[in-house]
Design a protein around this motif. Structure first.
Motif, PDB file in Angstrom:
ATOM      1  N   ARG A 209       0.858  -1.187   0.000  1.00  0.00           N
ATOM      2  CA  ARG A 209       0.000   0.000   0.000  1.00  0.00           C
ATOM      3  C   ARG A 209       0.895   1.237   0.000  1.00  0.00           C
ATOM      4  O   ARG A 209       1.860   1.315   0.758  1.00  0.00           O
ATOM      5  CB  ARG A 209      -0.912  -0.001   1.218  1.00  0.00           C
ATOM      6  CG  ARG A 209      -1.823   1.231   1.315  1.00  0.00           C
ATOM      7  CD  ARG A 209      -2.845   1.088   2.420  1.00  0.00           C
ATOM      8  NE  ARG A 209      -3.823   0.046   2.105  1.00  0.00           N
ATOM      9  CZ  ARG A 209      -4.876  -0.225   2.867  1.00  0.00           C
ATOM     10  NH1 ARG A 209      -5.074   0.440   3.997  1.00  0.00           N
ATOM     11  NH2 ARG A 209      -5.725  -1.173   2.513  1.00  0.00           N
ATOM     12  N   THR A 210       0.580   2.200  -0.839  1.00  0.00           N
ATOM     13  CA  THR A 210       1.351   3.439  -0.901  1.00  0.00           C
ATOM     14  C   THR A 210       1.145   4.247   0.374  1.00  0.00           C
ATOM     15  O   THR A 210       0.184   4.010   1.130  1.00  0.00           O
ATOM     16  CB  THR A 210       0.930   4.284  -2.113  1.00  0.00           C
ATOM     17  OG1 THR A 210      -0.422   4.731  -1.905  1.00  0.00           O
ATOM     18  CG2 THR A 210       1.033   3.495  -3.399  1.00  0.00           C
ATOM     19  N   PRO A 211       2.024   5.227   0.650  1.00  0.00           N
ATOM     20  CA  PRO A 211       1.862   6.049   1.852  1.00  0.00           C
ATOM     21  C   PRO A 211       0.512   6.749   1.941  1.00  0.00           C
ATOM     22  O   PRO A 211       0.020   7.023   3.041  1.00  0.00           O
ATOM     23  CB  PRO A 211       3.008   7.063   1.738  1.00  0.00           C
ATOM     24  CG  PRO A 211       4.064   6.345   0.958  1.00  0.00           C
ATOM     25  CD  PRO A 211       3.305   5.514  -0.040  1.00  0.00           C
ATOM     26  N   ASP A 212      -0.123   7.024   0.793  1.00  0.00           N
ATOM     27  CA  ASP A 212      -1.438   7.679   0.834  1.00  0.00           C
ATOM     28  C   ASP A 212      -2.591   6.678   0.729  1.00  0.00           C
ATOM     29  O   ASP A 212      -3.730   7.053   0.458  1.00  0.00           O
ATOM     30  CB  ASP A 212      -1.551   8.746  -0.258  1.00  0.00           C
ATOM     31  CG  ASP A 212      -1.236   8.212  -1.641  1.00  0.00           C
ATOM     32  OD1 ASP A 212      -0.840   7.032  -1.747  1.00  0.00           O
ATOM     33  OD2 ASP A 212      -1.380   8.976  -2.605  1.00  0.00           O
ATOM     34  N   GLY A 213      -2.275   5.373   0.944  1.00  0.00           N
ATOM     35  CA  GLY A 213      -3.337   4.390   1.115  1.00  0.00           C
ATOM     36  C   GLY A 213      -3.839   3.685  -0.114  1.00  0.00           C
ATOM     37  O   GLY A 213      -4.891   3.040  -0.077  1.00  0.00           O
ATOM     38  N   VAL A 214      -3.105   3.751  -1.230  1.00  0.00           N
ATOM     39  CA  VAL A 214      -3.543   3.084  -2.457  1.00  0.00           C
ATOM     40  C   VAL A 214      -2.929   1.685  -2.525  1.00  0.00           C
ATOM     41  O   VAL A 214      -1.711   1.527  -2.410  1.00  0.00           O
ATOM     42  CB  VAL A 214      -3.143   3.895  -3.699  1.00  0.00           C
ATOM     43  CG1 VAL A 214      -3.561   3.163  -4.977  1.00  0.00           C
ATOM     44  CG2 VAL A 214      -3.760   5.285  -3.653  1.00  0.00           C
TER      45      VAL A 214
END
Length: 398
Positions: A209-214
């Motif tokens: 998961r990316t730092p912004d939640g994707v």
């Protein structure tokens, strides 16, 4: 967790300890060396030929290195691994190791996920921090010379442990700095090694998961049956990370013989059981040249120092010299490569097998990975064949 448990090529679990002095499996590390008078294309064809032979001789794994701008042909491990796996049937094939400083986590997972999709259950993904480590060392060198206490050469149970090699002269090489610059996009900076390893494992496991939640899913790559390894040369971040994550560890005696024992001890001290391993698992590398007699092997290995000097001087590997044409090294040249010469395993089959057994006992290695470089390809084939025969006798006796 989808990471593959450590297993042999036939799918059986590998014994998790071989520290009782019995013979352990042998594997191969190939740099695809280019001999004097030869070409990169011929070196790569020799790699394929060697892989086919060592599979028949019972070696467990066939690993290729990643080197750039140093005069060997192993600069693109994923491409080379695909060719080797296609030319063989059962031997495990992998990288030792992908230099993460020159790659993104996603690119690594997609490349090795593709290899696993084509050759399921046979691919080893070795990870190393050479790219980051060299960049860090260059930055440190610019801030002033470091002082370290001088260590003396010791011999432990027949294993030579020389003082650690000082990379100060190598770091001043303009070629090294130029190569590091070309291997990255302008202005790019490699992420922290630990973060990259975590990202790779998450992409394989399908939990990234990316730092912004994707959520992102690597295709191919997710759920790949890769065996993930971490490689290191010292008691530093790589050994500690491999232990903390419960991953198998590769220690580079053939590169840094003065710090290998420290590295394996640090790995064991940091080890935590995981879904991959219940206890530590270590592969240790060794340079070896085997021939029918000690004298013949010494002649074949007589230009190893010339080749190593060309690398350590910062100019990149020269084509591997023909012993028939090489002048003796000077005292200055010998001084730069002495630790590598006294720790190369050279001789008749029994001589080399006895010394490799010492390496295994001192390090507690669960496998030995052998890199053998000679000017002639036939001599290199024969070196691996003779060693496999001698080592196999020990395995059968055990």
């Amino acid at each position: 967790m989808t990471r593959a448990p450590l297993s042999a090529p036939d799918g059986t679990r590998v014994p998790l300890s071989a520290r009782d002095g019995t013979r352990v499996p042998l594997s191969v590390l190939d740099l695809s060396p280019i001999s004097e008078g030869s070409t990169p294309a011929e070196a790569l064809r020799n790699t394929i030929d060697l892989a086919r032979h060592v599979e028949q001789w019972g070696y467990r794994r066939y690993w290729v290195a990643e080197h750039h701008f140093v005069g060997v042909a192993s600069s693109s491990p994923a491409v080379l691994i695909g060719a080797i796996a296609s030319a063989t049937e059962s031997i495990r094939v992998g990288a030792a190791a992908v230099q993460l400083g020159h790659h993104t986590a996603a690119a690594v997972v997609e490349a090795f996920g593709t290899l696993d999709a084509l050759h399921p259950g046979r691919i080893d993904l070795g990870l190393g921090r050479s790219g980051q480590r060299r960049a860090e060392a260059l930055a440190a060198a610019r801030s002033g010379p470091a002082t370290e206490p001088r260590r003396e050469t010791v011999v432990r149970d027949g294993l030579v442990i020389p003082p650690p090699f000082s990379v100060g002269a190598l770091l001043s090489s303009s070629r090294l700095a130029a190569g590091l610059g070309v291997l990255q996009q302008p202005g790019a900076q490699a992420p922290d090694f630990t973060e990259q390893v975590d990202d790779i494992l998450a992409l394989i496991d399908g939990t990234y998961r990316t730092p912004d939640g994707v959520d992102l899913h690597a295709v191919p790559g997710e759920d790949a049956r890769l065996q993930t390894w971490i490689f290191g040369s010292s008691a530093g971040p790589s050994a500690e990370l491999a232990g903390r994550l419960g991953l198998p560890f590769g220690a580079n005696y053939h590169v840094s013989p003065g710090t290998t024992v420290d590295a394996v001890e640090a790995y064991r001290a940091a080890f935590r059981p995981s879904a991959v391993l219940a206890e530590p698992y270590i592969v240790v590398s060794a340079d070896a040249v085997v021939a029918e007699t000690d004298g013949e092997a010494q002649e074949l290995a007589s230009t190893y120092g010339h080749w190593t000097y060309s690398i350590r001087s910062g100019e990149g590997a020269v084509p591997y010299p023909d012993p028939a044409n090489a002048a003796p090294l000077t005292d200055t040249e010998l001084g730069l490569v002495e630790d590598r010469l006294v720790t190369q395993f050279v001789g008749a089959p029994g001589t080399v097998a006895d010394r490799l057994a010492s390496l295994q006992r001192v390090t507690g290695a669960d496998e030995i990975v052998v890199t053998s470089v000679t000017h002639g390809h036939r001599d290199r084939l024969r070196s691996y064949e003779l060693l496999a025969q001698e080592w196999g006798r020990g395995l059968r006796a055990a």
